[in-house]
Design a protein around this motif. Structure first.
Motif, PDB file in Angstrom:
ATOM      1  N   ALA A  83       0.858  -1.195   0.000  1.00 37.53           N
ATOM      2  CA  ALA A  83       0.000   0.000   0.000  1.00 37.53           C
ATOM      3  C   ALA A  83       0.891   1.240   0.000  1.00 37.53           C
ATOM      4  O   ALA A  83       2.026   1.176   0.492  1.00 37.53           O
ATOM      5  N   PRO A  84       0.432   2.386  -0.528  1.00 38.09           N
ATOM      6  CA  PRO A  84      -0.849   2.557  -1.214  1.00 38.09           C
ATOM      7  C   PRO A  84      -0.804   2.120  -2.679  1.00 38.09           C
ATOM      8  O   PRO A  84       0.254   2.117  -3.291  1.00 38.09           O
ATOM      9  N   TYR A  85      -1.976   1.706  -3.194  1.00 37.13           N
ATOM     10  CA  TYR A  85      -2.092   1.342  -4.608  1.00 37.13           C
ATOM     11  C   TYR A  85      -2.278   2.578  -5.500  1.00 37.13           C
ATOM     12  O   TYR A  85      -2.018   2.537  -6.698  1.00 37.13           O
ATOM     13  N   GLY A  86      -2.782   3.656  -4.908  1.00 35.53           N
ATOM     14  CA  GLY A  86      -3.162   4.850  -5.679  1.00 35.53           C
ATOM     15  C   GLY A  86      -2.138   5.326  -6.699  1.00 35.53           C
ATOM     16  O   GLY A  86      -2.479   5.575  -7.851  1.00 35.53           O
ATOM     17  N   PRO A  87      -0.853   5.460  -6.307  1.00 38.96           N
ATOM     18  CA  PRO A  87       0.121   5.986  -7.266  1.00 38.96           C
ATOM     19  C   PRO A  87       0.653   4.938  -8.239  1.00 38.96           C
ATOM     20  O   PRO A  87       1.442   5.259  -9.120  1.00 38.96           O
ATOM     21  N   ARG A  88       0.278   3.673  -8.094  1.00 37.96           N
ATOM     22  CA  ARG A  88       0.863   2.605  -8.918  1.00 37.96           C
ATOM     23  C   ARG A  88       0.268   2.557 -10.334  1.00 37.96           C
ATOM     24  O   ARG A  88      -0.824   3.034 -10.580  1.00 37.96           O
TER      25      ARG A  88
END
Lengths: 269, 269
Positions: free
Chosen positions: B39-44
């Motif tokens: 985590a976080p997945y958002g920037p991936r």
């Protein structure tokens, strides 16, 4: 999928569901049937309500709808399982959506339910609530005086508040934190009901919640309408089409074309 | 049906969904996986999030769940369709439930969405909202500072309000009447978000709404748990189990047994 959603009710109550479907799903076409000649269903025997519901569904099937919505709590309570078993398209009732919304809303676990005699006698809300959440405390009350007010279009009359006050006097003294409007006619009377129950009680409209669940089910089955054309809805009623049209236009705020239907089979009144 | 509901998230955010499932469906057993190591997945990149989601689903399938809930908006945005196509059990994401609740809630048709960069960049909320209601006006904004706060358990820190204020400054000046918390971490920050947005903006928790739709889908498929025994939930995480346990117990208000999982395949960090 461009086929219509068929909505049926004992009279004008299901218009509260229709209005929310129009608002929440503006691309969906609606075919509505109000059995105003035989409303209210609340005081009738279950076998009559079941027979009437089958008859209306038969009428609506000629339009090949993609879904049938039984927008009448009394008919949902006694006929939903039979209709669902009979049809291959999704059949949605108005009791479980209201029950689920109440479970989501309540914080103290005490839920009130008001409905017709038929709905309350069936125990369908208690069953739906306790099937999901066995520790929920349910207080139910039938309010037979409310539907006739709405069917006569008297939902803004001076007597309305008084009748609602009398009907809800006992319930309003209990510590419930949400109240299910367990009859699709009751949202016509929301202002008065809200005034009597006070600001601490959240009103759950089974009509609004049913529209939301129609949206969920159509999505999960890949059956949402995809056309951007404004749909033309159709309304049918078995009683006075002028009174129906007047109530429908006032509630829906739009021009409504109403086709009267005369039952060809003798009906029990 | 006594099999468990499998819930997965990039970390602790999905606990907001788990908590609501426990409250709204107290008979259902939950198996939860938080991929806290990654985590976080958002920037991936989407391909990474898709790969991670498949890997977690593979892990959870050993428990033969009756449903998989992707309780992460970023993963729902990029991987829901693939996972749904792959499995024969129902797969529920968190984006459409929030979108449907916003459509039900909004009166002026202007809906705000906040989420991770990945969710906002995908345009998944706009798509879900406009698929149902083409005239809805959607204002989206990514808030990359919020998830790290929650993953560190700092959701009640003194800095929280300041970070939330900075993140939402622009949105709070727009005339939207509801705001979708388009990341399952955000309900941890509800108090601060509500304070910044003011009382006229209804906050839609995709977590609460997803729990409600899980209830709807299990009912319509005849898959609700019927046992009255209190279910024993299971929690797994790929990162620090002590921090996970601390956050989970604080959020769920109950003793939580957490099993650490070490990925056997090399992971991209």
């Amino acid at each position: 999928m461009q086929q219509a959603i068929a909505i049926l009710d004992s009279g004008v109550g299901g218009l509260t569901v229709a209005k929310e479907v129009m608002r929440q799903l503006p691309q969906e076409k609606i075919i509505y049937f109000g059995d105003t000649a035989r409303a209210p269903y609340g005081p009738r025997e279950p076998y009559e309500v079941i027979q009437f519901t089958h008859q209306i569904v038969d009428y609506l099937l000629q339009f090949q709808p993609k879904m049938v919505v039984i927008a009448c709590n009394t008919a949902t309570a006694v006929a939903l399982d039979e209709i669902r078993a009979r049809l291959s398209i999704p059949v949605v009732g108005v009791i479980h959506p209201g029950a689920r919304a109440a479970i989501k809303s309540t914080r103290n676990g005490i839920v009130g339910v008001i409905g017709t005699e038929g709905t309350i006698r069936s125990g369908a809300y208690e069953l739906a609530l306790r099937q999901i959440s066995p520790s929920i405390h349910v207080v139910s009350q039938s309010c037979p005086s409310l539907v006739p007010l709405v069917e006569k279009g008297l939902f803004r009359s001076e007597d309305t508040l008084e009748v609602v006050e009398q009907s809800l006097r006992d319930l309003s003294r209990l510590p419930l934190d949400c109240l299910i409007l367990g009859c699709t006619h009751y949202p016509f009377l929301t202002d008065a009901i809200s005034q009597v129950m006070g600001p601490r009680v959240t009103l759950i409209s089974s009509a609004d919640e049913t529209a939301r669940e129609i949206s969920t089910i159509l999505y999960h089955k890949g059956m949402l309408a995809t056309s951007n054309r404004v749909p033309v809805h159709q309304f049918f009623c078995s009683g006075d089409p002028f009174l129906f049209k007047q109530i429908a236009q006032s509630w829906l705020n739009e021009e409504t074309r109403v086709t009267p239907v005369v039952w060809q089979v003798p009906h029990i009144i």
